[in-house]
Design a protein around this motif. Structure first.
Motif, short mmCIF file in Angstrom:
data_model
loop_
_atom_site.label_atom_id
_atom_site.label_comp_id
_atom_site.label_asym_id
_atom_site.label_seq_id
_atom_site.Cartn_x
_atom_site.Cartn_y
_atom_site.Cartn_z
N TRP A 198 -14.71 0.62 -6.47
CA TRP A 198 -15.97 0.08 -5.82
C TRP A 198 -16.75 0.97 -5.30
O TRP A 198 -16.81 2.09 -5.76
N VAL A 199 -17.96 0.63 -4.76
CA VAL A 199 -19.07 1.44 -4.23
C VAL A 199 -18.74 2.65 -3.29
O VAL A 199 -19.02 3.67 -3.70
N SER A 200 -17.86 2.31 -2.55
CA SER A 200 -17.17 3.24 -1.81
C SER A 200 -15.68 3.64 -2.09
O SER A 200 -15.14 3.02 -2.51
N ASN A 201 -15.20 4.74 -1.45
CA ASN A 201 -14.04 5.04 -1.78
C ASN A 201 -12.92 4.09 -1.04
O ASN A 201 -13.53 3.57 -0.07
N LEU A 202 -11.74 3.80 -1.49
CA LEU A 202 -10.95 2.89 -0.75
C LEU A 202 -9.53 3.63 -0.70
O LEU A 202 -8.97 3.94 -1.98
N ALA A 203 -8.95 3.97 0.48
CA ALA A 203 -7.71 4.46 0.51
C ALA A 203 -6.70 3.36 0.60
O ALA A 203 -7.02 2.19 1.29
N VAL A 204 -5.80 3.26 -0.27
CA VAL A 204 -4.64 2.12 -0.49
C VAL A 204 -3.63 2.70 0.02
O VAL A 204 -2.90 3.70 -0.29
N GLY A 205 -3.07 1.97 1.16
CA GLY A 205 -1.49 2.60 1.73
C GLY A 205 -0.79 1.55 1.88
O GLY A 205 -1.07 0.31 1.49
N ARG A 206 0.86 1.59 2.21
CA ARG A 206 1.61 0.70 2.16
C ARG A 206 2.71 0.96 3.33
O ARG A 206 2.94 2.38 3.72
N ARG A 207 3.58 0.25 3.81
CA ARG A 207 4.67 0.37 4.53
C ARG A 207 5.81 -0.37 4.07
O ARG A 207 5.61 -1.75 3.86
N ARG A 208 7.01 0.11 3.94
CA ARG A 208 8.15 -0.75 3.51
C ARG A 208 8.44 -1.28 4.94
O ARG A 208 8.71 -0.48 5.97
N LEU A 209 8.94 -2.71 4.74
CA LEU A 209 9.40 -3.28 6.07
C LEU A 209 10.91 -3.21 5.92
O LEU A 209 11.75 -3.51 6.90
N SER A 210 11.57 -3.00 4.90
CA SER A 210 13.03 -3.12 4.72
C SER A 210 13.40 -2.12 3.76
O SER A 210 12.73 -1.42 3.21
N PRO A 211 14.75 -1.49 3.91
CA PRO A 211 15.17 -0.51 3.48
C PRO A 211 15.38 -0.48 1.94
O PRO A 211 15.34 -1.64 1.44
#
Length: 102
Positions: free
Chosen positions: A89-102
């Motif tokens: 996209w026009v600007s940078n985008l950090a994509v992150g995640r969090r695991r909710l289960s093991p």
């Protein structure tokens, strides 16, 4: 006549409708400018994450327009980790995640 509701913020989540993505969501929290800095975002996000666990979601995905060190730090405090940086996209985008289960 009822008076209008003064919404200070809301949290939401959704990902793709395909069955294969049923355990993953993209989440976001929106706050009114005057509501920022009072802990409401943390309350909304914590409540959303707890509800997603109850719904058997496994992964929460977020996107952050960069540069935004404060937002990155805030999401890391919630347990998110940076996966990649996209330049699509026009600007940078950090994509992150969090695991909710093991």
């Amino acid at each position: 006549m009822q008076s209008p509701v003064d919404v200070k913020g809301f949290a939401t989540s959704r990902w793709k409708a395909r069955y294969v993505y049923r355990f993953s969501v993209e989440s976001t929290v929106y706050l009114a400018t005057e509501a920022c800095g009072h802990g409401l975002g943390m309350v909304l996000y914590s409540t959303l994450l707890a509800r997603l666990v109850d719904l058997d979601c496994h992964t929460v995905i977020v996107g952050i327009a960069l540069p935004n060190k404060a937002s990155v730090a805030w999401h890391e405090k919630l347990g998110m980790r940076k996966l990649r940086i996209s330049l699509r996209w026009v600007s940078n985008l950090a994509v992150g995640r969090r695991r909710l289960s093991p």
